[in-house]
Design an enzyme around this catalytic site. Structure first.
Site, mmCIF file in Angstrom:
data_model
loop_
_atom_site.group_PDB
_atom_site.id
_atom_site.type_symbol
_atom_site.label_atom_id
_atom_site.label_comp_id
_atom_site.label_asym_id
_atom_site.label_seq_id
_atom_site.Cartn_x
_atom_site.Cartn_y
_atom_site.Cartn_z
ATOM 1 N N CYS A 265 -6.257 2.008 5.803
ATOM 2 C CA CYS A 265 -6.912 0.750 6.166
ATOM 3 C C CYS A 265 -6.377 0.276 7.530
ATOM 4 C CB CYS A 265 -6.624 -0.295 5.087
ATOM 5 S SG CYS A 265 -4.904 -0.873 5.077
ATOM 6 N N HIS B 167 0.856 -1.187 0.000
ATOM 7 C CA HIS B 167 0.000 0.000 0.000
ATOM 8 C C HIS B 167 0.894 1.238 0.000
ATOM 9 C CE1 HIS B 167 -3.889 -1.950 1.775
ATOM 10 N NE2 HIS B 167 -3.294 -2.735 0.882
ATOM 11 N N GLU C 282 0.886 3.891 1.785
ATOM 12 C CA GLU C 282 1.334 4.335 3.103
ATOM 13 C C GLU C 282 2.510 3.503 3.605
ATOM 14 O OE1 GLU C 282 -3.305 4.457 3.346
ATOM 15 O OE2 GLU C 282 -1.770 3.411 2.187
ATOM 16 N N CYS D 73 -2.452 -0.148 7.420
ATOM 17 C CA CYS D 73 -1.733 1.121 7.299
ATOM 18 C C CYS D 73 -1.944 2.013 8.523
ATOM 19 C CB CYS D 73 -2.149 1.829 6.017
ATOM 20 S SG CYS D 73 -1.688 0.906 4.534
#
Length: 190
Positions: A104, A74, A76, A107
């Site tokens: 999410c 991801h 992040e 993250c």
């Protein structure tokens, strides 16, 4: 195993170009937005992230889940890893994460564990967001770090980018933004 370079997809959204003279929240979020546009062009979910410390970018990434075959790739997580390497410390105290959508669960946990000072996200996520959307991991009573959270910077632009991407994915039989093998229209929803 590494895959060949991803084909480029046309993204109808232009990149944003703000003056470098004013390095404020809007400026850094525009950089995250531009990374989200890059993600779209690589057929990744268009989420971008920037980590800033002392007015300088120390981490910048977009989602790379599909092309890396890595569910943790991801924006992040990738930006946090870059930032930690850039400063030579896993503690990102004093740094701010700018991300185009609320993080999410994975993250959100990484923002807490990396000791980020602030997390600024554009679009809240009531379904999977874990810094106030669906739940708030930072509000757990035993958490030893709570980043300051802010949202809404470039919310309209980031929301429109995400919604257009998923609208395109749903409108194509392959889900990849390209016509299906026969070029036929997708079947109507039940």
């Amino acid at each position: 195993m590494s895959q060949p370079p991803a084909p480029r997809l046309d993204c109808p959204f232009p990149k944003l170009h703000l003056s470098q003279l004013y390095r404020d929240d809007r400026f850094f979020m525009s950089l995250a937005y531009n990374h989200a546009v890059d993600a779209w062009r690589e057929d990744e979910v268009p989420i971008g992230a920037i980590i800033e410390c002392g007015g300088e970018v120390i981490g910048a990434a977009h989602n790379q889940v599909e092309h890396s075959d890595d569910p943790t790739a991801h924006a992040e997580i990738l930006a946090i890893t870059q930032a930690a390497r850039a400063i030579g410390d896993w503690r990102l105290e004093g740094a701010t994460l700018y991300v185009t959508k609320e993080p999410c669960p994975m993250c959100s946990g990484a923002t807490i564990m990396s000791r980020l000072k602030r997390v600024v996200f554009a679009v809240p996520d009531p379904k999977m967001g874990c810094l106030g959307g669906a739940t708030d991991l930072a509000a757990l009573p035993r958490v030893n770090h709570r980043p300051v959270r802010e949202n809404g910077i470039l919310e309209t632009e980031c929301r429109e980018l995400l919604q257009a991407y998923f609208r395109l994915k749903r409108a194509t039989p392959t889900g990849g933004g390209e016509p299906g093998p026969s070029g036929a229209a997708p079947a109507p929803e039940p």
